[in-house]
Design a protein around this motif. Structure first.
Motif, PDB file in Angstrom:
ATOM      1  N   ARG A  99       0.828  -1.206   0.000  1.00 48.99           N
ATOM      2  CA  ARG A  99       0.000   0.000   0.000  1.00 48.99           C
ATOM      3  C   ARG A  99       0.866   1.261   0.000  1.00 48.99           C
ATOM      4  O   ARG A  99       0.572   2.226  -0.710  1.00 48.99           O
ATOM      5  CB  ARG A  99      -0.923  -0.004   1.219  1.00 48.99           C
ATOM      6  N   LEU A 100       1.953   1.244   0.777  1.00 50.27           N
ATOM      7  CA  LEU A 100       2.828   2.415   0.858  1.00 50.27           C
ATOM      8  C   LEU A 100       3.520   2.685  -0.476  1.00 50.27           C
ATOM      9  O   LEU A 100       3.580   3.826  -0.946  1.00 50.27           O
ATOM     10  CB  LEU A 100       3.861   2.198   1.965  1.00 50.27           C
ATOM     11  N   LEU A 101       4.041   1.639  -1.106  1.00 50.47           N
ATOM     12  CA  LEU A 101       4.755   1.816  -2.371  1.00 50.47           C
ATOM     13  C   LEU A 101       3.806   2.245  -3.482  1.00 50.47           C
ATOM     14  O   LEU A 101       4.173   3.043  -4.351  1.00 50.47           O
ATOM     15  CB  LEU A 101       5.471   0.516  -2.740  1.00 50.47           C
ATOM     16  N   PRO A 120       8.267  13.584   2.617  1.00 49.51           N
ATOM     17  CA  PRO A 120       7.136  14.445   2.237  1.00 49.51           C
ATOM     18  C   PRO A 120       5.961  14.259   3.190  1.00 49.51           C
ATOM     19  O   PRO A 120       5.506  13.127   3.406  1.00 49.51           O
ATOM     20  CB  PRO A 120       6.791  13.985   0.823  1.00 49.51           C
ATOM     21  N   PRO A 121       5.452  15.344   3.766  1.00 49.74           N
ATOM     22  CA  PRO A 121       4.354  15.200   4.736  1.00 49.74           C
ATOM     23  C   PRO A 121       3.104  14.587   4.117  1.00 49.74           C
ATOM     24  O   PRO A 121       2.380  13.853   4.785  1.00 49.74           O
ATOM     25  CB  PRO A 121       4.111  16.643   5.213  1.00 49.74           C
ATOM     26  N   HIS A 122       2.845  14.857   2.826  1.00 46.49           N
ATOM     27  CA  HIS A 122       1.646  14.289   2.209  1.00 46.49           C
ATOM     28  C   HIS A 122       1.742  12.771   2.096  1.00 46.49           C
ATOM     29  O   HIS A 122       0.732  12.076   2.164  1.00 46.49           O
ATOM     30  CB  HIS A 122       1.419  14.918   0.833  1.00 46.49           C
ATOM     31  N   LEU A 123       2.978  12.247   1.912  1.00 48.97           N
ATOM     32  CA  LEU A 123       3.131  10.796   1.873  1.00 48.97           C
ATOM     33  C   LEU A 123       2.772  10.201   3.228  1.00 48.97           C
ATOM     34  O   LEU A 123       2.086   9.180   3.309  1.00 48.97           O
ATOM     35  CB  LEU A 123       4.563  10.425   1.487  1.00 48.97           C
ATOM     36  N   VAL A 124       3.238  10.835   4.315  1.00 54.88           N
ATOM     37  CA  VAL A 124       2.928  10.337   5.657  1.00 54.88           C
ATOM     38  C   VAL A 124       1.421  10.406   5.912  1.00 54.88           C
ATOM     39  O   VAL A 124       0.813   9.468   6.449  1.00 54.88           O
ATOM     40  CB  VAL A 124       3.701  11.157   6.710  1.00 54.88           C
ATOM     41  N   GLU A 125       0.801  11.530   5.488  1.00 56.96           N
ATOM     42  CA  GLU A 125      -0.645  11.668   5.697  1.00 56.96           C
ATOM     43  C   GLU A 125      -1.427  10.668   4.850  1.00 56.96           C
ATOM     44  O   GLU A 125      -2.390  10.042   5.327  1.00 56.96           O
ATOM     45  CB  GLU A 125      -1.065  13.101   5.358  1.00 56.96           C
ATOM     46  N   VAL A 132      -1.360   2.847   7.191  1.00 57.51           N
ATOM     47  CA  VAL A 132       0.076   2.590   7.309  1.00 57.51           C
ATOM     48  C   VAL A 132       0.704   3.745   8.071  1.00 57.51           C
ATOM     49  O   VAL A 132       0.752   4.874   7.574  1.00 57.51           O
ATOM     50  CB  VAL A 132       0.742   2.431   5.925  1.00 57.51           C
ATOM     51  N   GLU A 133       1.177   3.465   9.274  1.00 54.98           N
ATOM     52  CA  GLU A 133       1.800   4.498  10.096  1.00 54.98           C
ATOM     53  C   GLU A 133       3.315   4.449   9.895  1.00 54.98           C
ATOM     54  O   GLU A 133       3.982   3.523  10.354  1.00 54.98           O
ATOM     55  CB  GLU A 133       1.446   4.304  11.570  1.00 54.98           C
ATOM     56  N   LEU A 134       3.859   5.447   9.224  1.00 58.79           N
ATOM     57  CA  LEU A 134       5.304   5.499   9.014  1.00 58.79           C
ATOM     58  C   LEU A 134       6.031   5.990  10.252  1.00 58.79           C
ATOM     59  O   LEU A 134       6.979   5.374  10.722  1.00 58.79           O
ATOM     60  CB  LEU A 134       5.622   6.430   7.826  1.00 58.79           C
ATOM     61  N   LEU A 135       5.598   7.131  10.769  1.00 61.73           N
ATOM     62  CA  LEU A 135       6.237   7.696  11.959  1.00 61.73           C
ATOM     63  C   LEU A 135       5.661   7.054  13.218  1.00 61.73           C
ATOM     64  O   LEU A 135       4.476   6.709  13.258  1.00 61.73           O
ATOM     65  CB  LEU A 135       6.038   9.210  11.993  1.00 61.73           C
ATOM     66  N   PRO A 136       6.473   6.882  14.248  1.00 59.88           N
ATOM     67  CA  PRO A 136       5.968   6.243  15.478  1.00 59.88           C
ATOM     68  C   PRO A 136       5.015   7.160  16.235  1.00 59.88           C
ATOM     69  O   PRO A 136       5.070   8.387  16.109  1.00 59.88           O
ATOM     70  CB  PRO A 136       7.255   5.988  16.277  1.00 59.88           C
ATOM     71  N   GLY A 137       4.154   6.549  17.012  1.00 59.90           N
ATOM     72  CA  GLY A 137       3.242   7.289  17.864  1.00 59.90           C
ATOM     73  C   GLY A 137       3.436   6.893  19.319  1.00 59.90           C
ATOM     74  O   GLY A 137       4.482   6.357  19.706  1.00 59.90           O
ATOM     75  N   VAL A 138       2.407   7.138  20.131  1.00 57.37           N
ATOM     76  CA  VAL A 138       2.490   6.841  21.560  1.00 57.37           C
ATOM     77  C   VAL A 138       2.723   5.345  21.770  1.00 57.37           C
ATOM     78  O   VAL A 138       1.983   4.509  21.236  1.00 57.37           O
ATOM     79  CB  VAL A 138       1.199   7.279  22.267  1.00 57.37           C
ATOM     80  N   GLY A 139       3.745   4.998  22.512  1.00 59.10           N
ATOM     81  CA  GLY A 139       4.023   3.607  22.847  1.00 59.10           C
ATOM     82  C   GLY A 139       4.701   2.802  21.767  1.00 59.10           C
ATOM     83  O   GLY A 139       4.926   1.601  21.932  1.00 59.10           O
TER      84      GLY A 139
END
Length: 436
Positions: A99-101, A120-125, A132-139
């Motif tokens: 999905r990410l690719l 690119p922020p739009h790719l992360v969004e 698909v969460e690229l950047l880590p979040g809580v925990g």
């Protein structure tokens, strides 16, 4: 496959330990800041995170190993102890990678940004929009440390801060941590793009509704993909020393006012500067202040030449032609060696900060001595003099602080500029020299 760590890809990157960080923000990119926010939100003890930040600033983190699902480094304590710290992050599943690719190939801008080592922020969004969460979040940052702490300790917090600096320079390290390295990602993008281009060829099926062939690859996407197709050439190796300029010692008399020895000196300076610029460029290091020598005034270029320690007769001519005494030229060259034209401007020019600049300076000073135990300073214009000490801080127009010391009846520059006034003052007072 998902989870903390995996053996499906053996790729590993090792990043050498960078120098200590003095003052300023620890990370400069939005994705580096998002990484540290995940640490702040995950750790139960904020004091441990602050201790880790101090460890990282002090250069206590060794080389960082990054591989799918795990980052590792040895972190030293102030008392000399050393602990291996690991931080684990979930690896994306194969289906999540697909999905990410697909998202990345759909946008030439995403590919171009990644190849330029930007996230690119739009790719992360967009990735978050399809789960698909690229950047880590809580925990999401799971700590493991040889000190046996059950939560984030100063060692794993320091490792996370160092990783933020790595991500600033190479966001592909985040993709490797999520399961696939740069080569695997680039190959997959290339294969997907080629497959789409082939599907829109002469024998491609036509759309049942319009009778037209499916759209091909856009020009923007093809242009963005150009850099991943051919291999880059080998980096040339510069000569060990600059070339010798031609000798002007001939039987022909020079024209009136032309000094062959002076021309030979200038030619040698030009050759040495060009060689140094090429060497720094190929090594990936920033050009030292004043080496490029572009946009300088005649007076500034004279100081630059004098800073190269020319023969005494050349230095004498440079001083005379720019209206300086030899002592004045020596002081100017000392400033130049600490920071080029900006350092010379701080030495020779006087400016008065406006209210906004003074407010920023006051905030910096207050931040540098949060405990309120800073030195007593008296200000005159852009200069803060330490009461009862032969030390002074000078504020440049770019917001950096320059250390000065009163030596031989003259205020003398004694170190490079620093965003942290406390660090600059340590240089000005000579405490660092005594400590060393």
């Amino acid at each position: 496959m998902s989870g903390y760590g995996t053996d499906r890809e053996s790729e590993e990157l090792t990043f050498a330990a960078p120098p200590p960080v003095r003052g300023g923000a620890f990370t400069r990119t939005w994705w580096g800041q998002a990484w540290l926010k995940a640490l702040d939100d995950s750790a139960l003890d904020a004091q441990q995170v602050k201790a880790g930040r101090r460890h990282a600033r002090a250069g206590a983190v060794g080389a960082v190993s990054v591989r799918p699902g795990r980052i590792t480094a040895v972190v030293r304590d102030p008392d000399g102890g050393a602990y291996r710290g690991d931080v684990l992050v979930r690896v994306l599943t194969d289906e999540e990678w697909d999905r990410l690719l697909d998202l990345a190939v759909d946008s030439a801008g995403h590919i171009a940004a990644l190849l330029d080592h930007e996230m690119p922020p739009h790719l992360v969004e967009d990735a978050a929009g399809v789960g698909v969460e690229l950047l880590p979040g809580v925990g999401d940052l799971e700590p493991e440390c040889a000190c046996e702490a059950w939560d984030h300790c100063p060692h794993t917090a320091a490792l996370c801060h160092q990783m933020a600096r790595i991500l600033d320079e190479d966001p592909f390290a985040l993709l490797l941590l999520r399961g696939r390295g740069q080569r695997a990602v680039v190959d997959a993008l290339q294969a997907r793009s080629a497959a789409r281009a082939g599907g829109a060829g002469a024998g491609a099926p036509r759309d049942a509704g319009t009778g037209s062939a499916p759209a091909g690859v856009s020009a923007a996407e093809a242009y963005a993909l150009r850099d991943i197709l051919p291999p880059l050439p080998d980096v040339p190796v510069p000569e060990a020393v600059p070339g010798e300029p031609p000798s002007l010692d001939t039987e022909t008399d020079p024209e009136p006012g032309v000094e062959p020895a002076a021309l030979e000196f200038l030619a040698a300076d030009t050759a040495a500067r060009a060689h140094r610029l090429l060497t720094e460029l190929l090594a990936g290091r920033p050009t030292p202040p004043g080496v490029a020598a572009t946009g300088l005034t005649v007076a500034e270029d004279a100081v630059r030449l004098a800073a190269g320690r020319p023969p005494a007769w050349v230095a004498g001519r440079l001083a005379a032609r720019t209206g300086r005494s030899r002592a004045g030229l020596d002081l100017a060259t000392r400033a130049w060696r600490w920071g080029g034209a900006p350092a010379l401007a701080v030495l020779e020019e006087s400016w008065t900060p406006d209210e906004a600049a003074l407010a920023r300076a006051a905030a910096r000073l207050a931040e540098a001595w949060e405990d309120g135990e800073g030195p007593e300073l008296s200000r005159s214009g852009a200069r803060w003099t330490v009461a009862g000490a032969e030390a002074e801080l000078r504020l440049g127009e770019d917001g950096r602080w320059w250390p000065y010391r009163h030596e031989g009846g003259v205020w003398t520059p004694v170190g490079p500029a620093d965003r942290d006034p406390a660090a600059a003052l340590t240089t000005a007072t000579g405490e660092g020299e005594r400590d060393g």
